[in-house]
Design an enzyme around this catalytic site. Structure first.
Site, PDB file in Angstrom:
ATOM      1  N   ASN A  14       8.738   3.280  -6.664  1.00 20.43           N
ATOM      2  CA  ASN A  14       8.524   2.621  -5.370  1.00 20.43           C
ATOM      3  C   ASN A  14       9.873   2.065  -4.918  1.00 20.43           C
ATOM      4  O   ASN A  14      10.330   1.054  -5.432  1.00 20.43           O
ATOM      5  CB  ASN A  14       7.487   1.494  -5.544  1.00 20.43           C
ATOM      6  CG  ASN A  14       7.292   0.686  -4.272  1.00 20.43           C
ATOM      7  OD1 ASN A  14       7.791   1.063  -3.207  1.00 20.43           O
ATOM      8  ND2 ASN A  14       6.568  -0.421  -4.373  1.00 20.43           N
ATOM      9  N   TRP A  15      10.490   2.776  -3.974  1.00 25.68           N
ATOM     10  CA  TRP A  15      11.839   2.380  -3.533  1.00 25.68           C
ATOM     11  C   TRP A  15      11.801   1.138  -2.643  1.00 25.68           C
ATOM     12  O   TRP A  15      12.843   0.560  -2.345  1.00 25.68           O
ATOM     13  CB  TRP A  15      12.505   3.522  -2.767  1.00 25.68           C
ATOM     14  CG  TRP A  15      12.786   4.749  -3.584  1.00 25.68           C
ATOM     15  CD1 TRP A  15      12.579   4.911  -4.941  1.00 25.68           C
ATOM     16  CD2 TRP A  15      13.347   5.982  -3.121  1.00 25.68           C
ATOM     17  NE1 TRP A  15      12.970   6.162  -5.331  1.00 25.68           N
ATOM     18  CE2 TRP A  15      13.449   6.847  -4.236  1.00 25.68           C
ATOM     19  CE3 TRP A  15      13.774   6.443  -1.877  1.00 25.68           C
ATOM     20  CZ2 TRP A  15      13.959   8.155  -4.133  1.00 25.68           C
ATOM     21  CZ3 TRP A  15      14.280   7.741  -1.772  1.00 25.68           C
ATOM     22  CH2 TRP A  15      14.378   8.577  -2.890  1.00 25.68           C
ATOM     23  N   LYS A  16      10.636   0.764  -2.160  1.00 23.29           N
ATOM     24  CA  LYS A  16      10.505  -0.360  -1.226  1.00 23.29           C
ATOM     25  C   LYS A  16      11.458  -0.164  -0.042  1.00 23.29           C
ATOM     26  O   LYS A  16      11.707   0.971   0.353  1.00 23.29           O
ATOM     27  CB  LYS A  16      10.726  -1.682  -1.955  1.00 23.29           C
ATOM     28  CG  LYS A  16       9.858  -1.768  -3.223  1.00 23.29           C
ATOM     29  CD  LYS A  16       9.770  -3.119  -3.822  1.00 23.29           C
ATOM     30  CE  LYS A  16       8.860  -3.052  -5.057  1.00 23.29           C
ATOM     31  NZ  LYS A  16       8.613  -4.345  -5.651  1.00 23.29           N
ATOM     32  N   HIS A 100      -0.278  -2.384  -1.941  1.00 24.00           N
ATOM     33  CA  HIS A 100       0.754  -3.024  -2.765  1.00 24.00           C
ATOM     34  C   HIS A 100       0.715  -4.538  -2.530  1.00 24.00           C
ATOM     35  O   HIS A 100       0.451  -4.987  -1.403  1.00 24.00           O
ATOM     36  CB  HIS A 100       2.133  -2.460  -2.406  1.00 24.00           C
ATOM     37  CG  HIS A 100       3.189  -2.909  -3.375  1.00 24.00           C
ATOM     38  ND1 HIS A 100       3.772  -4.144  -3.272  1.00 24.00           N
ATOM     39  CD2 HIS A 100       3.700  -2.324  -4.483  1.00 24.00           C
ATOM     40  CE1 HIS A 100       4.631  -4.292  -4.281  1.00 24.00           C
ATOM     41  NE2 HIS A 100       4.598  -3.200  -5.027  1.00 24.00           N
ATOM     42  N   GLU A 102       2.894  -6.692  -2.073  1.00 20.82           N
ATOM     43  CA  GLU A 102       3.753  -7.202  -0.999  1.00 20.82           C
ATOM     44  C   GLU A 102       3.092  -6.995   0.370  1.00 20.82           C
ATOM     45  O   GLU A 102       3.269  -7.808   1.278  1.00 20.82           O
ATOM     46  CB  GLU A 102       5.130  -6.508  -1.069  1.00 20.82           C
ATOM     47  CG  GLU A 102       5.934  -7.018  -2.266  1.00 20.82           C
ATOM     48  CD  GLU A 102       6.908  -6.022  -2.865  1.00 20.82           C
ATOM     49  OE1 GLU A 102       7.257  -5.026  -2.217  1.00 20.82           O
ATOM     50  OE2 GLU A 102       7.317  -6.259  -4.027  1.00 20.82           O
ATOM     51  N   GLU A 172      -0.935  -3.903 -11.056  1.00 19.01           N
ATOM     52  CA  GLU A 172       0.360  -4.574 -10.933  1.00 19.01           C
ATOM     53  C   GLU A 172       0.139  -6.085 -10.831  1.00 19.01           C
ATOM     54  O   GLU A 172      -0.079  -6.606  -9.732  1.00 19.01           O
ATOM     55  CB  GLU A 172       1.096  -4.094  -9.682  1.00 19.01           C
ATOM     56  CG  GLU A 172       1.457  -2.628  -9.703  1.00 19.01           C
ATOM     57  CD  GLU A 172       2.662  -2.333  -8.818  1.00 19.01           C
ATOM     58  OE1 GLU A 172       3.616  -1.745  -9.321  1.00 19.01           O
ATOM     59  OE2 GLU A 172       2.654  -2.722  -7.636  1.00 19.01           O
ATOM     60  N   GLY A 178       9.004  -7.481  -9.893  1.00 18.91           N
ATOM     61  CA  GLY A 178      10.351  -7.866  -9.498  1.00 18.91           C
ATOM     62  C   GLY A 178      10.825  -9.157 -10.131  1.00 18.91           C
ATOM     63  O   GLY A 178      11.847  -9.723  -9.724  1.00 18.91           O
ATOM     64  N   SER A 218       8.012  -4.783 -13.482  1.00 17.98           N
ATOM     65  CA  SER A 218       9.164  -4.898 -14.378  1.00 17.98           C
ATOM     66  C   SER A 218       9.142  -3.901 -15.537  1.00 17.98           C
ATOM     67  O   SER A 218       9.526  -4.241 -16.662  1.00 17.98           O
ATOM     68  CB  SER A 218       9.299  -6.342 -14.891  1.00 17.98           C
ATOM     69  OG  SER A 218       9.499  -7.232 -13.808  1.00 17.98           O
ATOM     70  N   GLY A 239       9.414  -0.139  -9.671  1.00 13.98           N
ATOM     71  CA  GLY A 239      10.155  -0.643  -8.515  1.00 13.98           C
ATOM     72  C   GLY A 239      11.649  -0.572  -8.779  1.00 13.98           C
ATOM     73  O   GLY A 239      12.270   0.491  -8.687  1.00 13.98           O
ATOM     74  N   GLY A 240      12.234  -1.712  -9.139  1.00 12.77           N
ATOM     75  CA  GLY A 240      13.686  -1.827  -9.309  1.00 12.77           C
ATOM     76  C   GLY A 240      14.311  -0.695 -10.113  1.00 12.77           C
ATOM     77  O   GLY A 240      15.333  -0.126  -9.707  1.00 12.77           O
TER      78      GLY A 240
HETATM   79  P1  PGA Z   1       9.253  -3.786 -10.197  1.00 11.23           P
HETATM   80  O1  PGA Z   1       8.287  -3.430  -8.986  1.00 11.23           O
HETATM   81  O2  PGA Z   1       9.235  -2.604 -11.139  1.00 11.23           O
HETATM   82  O3  PGA Z   1      10.601  -4.004  -9.572  1.00 11.23           O
HETATM   83  O4  PGA Z   1       8.711  -5.014 -10.851  1.00 11.23           O
HETATM   84  C1  PGA Z   1       7.078  -2.744  -9.179  1.00 11.23           C
HETATM   85  C2  PGA Z   1       6.364  -2.557  -7.856  1.00 11.23           C
HETATM   86  O5  PGA Z   1       6.422  -3.451  -7.004  1.00 11.23           O
HETATM   87  O6  PGA Z   1       5.721  -1.522  -7.604  1.00 11.23           O
END
Ligand code: PGA
Length: 254
Positions: A14-16, A100, A102, A172, A178, A218, A239-240
């Protein structure tokens, strides 16, 4: 013969809201080159404006797909700024994130809206990756199972078992996204097992045994192996670490 768990494997990045078009294309190209042949789906969930170019990069790769990060709950029409399932499909997109944390937290996305987004994804032959998970407060109050069951019910109350077979789930926990804090393999496995029993109760054992349930929050090269070896964790939503080719490939290989 591959086991049920092997058949359920999938890793999505997930590049956001990161990477401009060139950086995104470079990242995808590098991952595709280094990954070679994948035995299971690997998905890049990229900003919508990247998807056309990205679909072109992945089209000849084996088992690598482009995915969107959001989808409109409407089919078409006067919805300025929204992108429909049909439009996503028309640029070669195969998957789409729905719900998601967010989007739930910062864009006010509610259960009804998410159910409609899932319907739009399925109607357009896109695989929804439905994200859910509790906040830190909810976990500290021992409400994680209750919250997860509610979010699953909101997303899928309107589906039958055949439709459910086209859905991917991603647990998640919000407190792990994050933050660098990962749920322990045992904490994650406990919820994944709970989700599989929820699926069994609601849709029967065929859906429960075949549904891919990802863990996200994470995930890094150093913890992926232990997480993914849990019996009910089938892969990850990253994500990251998906922004660094070497880390993402190490996680896929885990
Ligand atoms: P993260 O994000 O791996 O940076 O914790 C995961 C996500 O939001 O899908």
């Amino acid at each position: 013969m591959s086991t049920l768990k092997e058949k359920r494997r999938l890793v999505a990045g997930n590049w956001k809201m990161n990477l401009d078009l060139k950086a995104g294309c470079d990242l995808a190209t590098e991952v595709v080159e280094q990954l070679g042949k994948s035995d299971f789906p690997v998905v890049f969930c990229a900003p919508a404006i990247h998807l056309h170019a990205l679909s072109d990069i992945v089209k000849d790769a084996s088992n690598v797909y482009s995915g969107a990060q959001d989808i409109s709950s409407h089919e078409s029409g006067a919805h300025t700024g929204e992108i429909s399932g049909g439009q996503l499909k028309s640029v070669g997109c195969s998957y789409v994130l729905v719900g998601h944390s967010e989007r739930r937290a910062f864009h006010g996305e509610t259960g009804d809206l998410l159910a409609a987004k899932i319907s739009q994804a399925l109607a357009n032959d896109l695989t929804p990756i439905y994200c859910f998970g509790e906040t830190l407060d909810q976990r500290q109050a021992d409400q994680e199972e209750e919250v997860v069951a509610r979010q699953l019910h909101e997303g899928f109350a309107h589906l039958d078992a055949p439709a459910m077979k086209n859905v991917v789930l991603a647990y998640e926990p919000c407190w792990a996204i994050g933050t660098g804090i990962t749920a322990s393999p045992a904490q994650a496995q406990a919820i994944h097992k709970f989700v599989r029993s929820w699926l069994n109760e609601r849709f029967g054992d065929s859906v429960a045994n075949t549904t891919t349930i990802l863990y996200g929050g994470s995930v890094k090269p150093g913890n992926a192996n232990e997480l993914f070896s849990q019996p009910d964790i089938d892969g990850g939503l990253i994500g990251g670490a998906s922004l660094k080719p070497a880390d993402f490939i190490a996680i896929v290989n885990a």
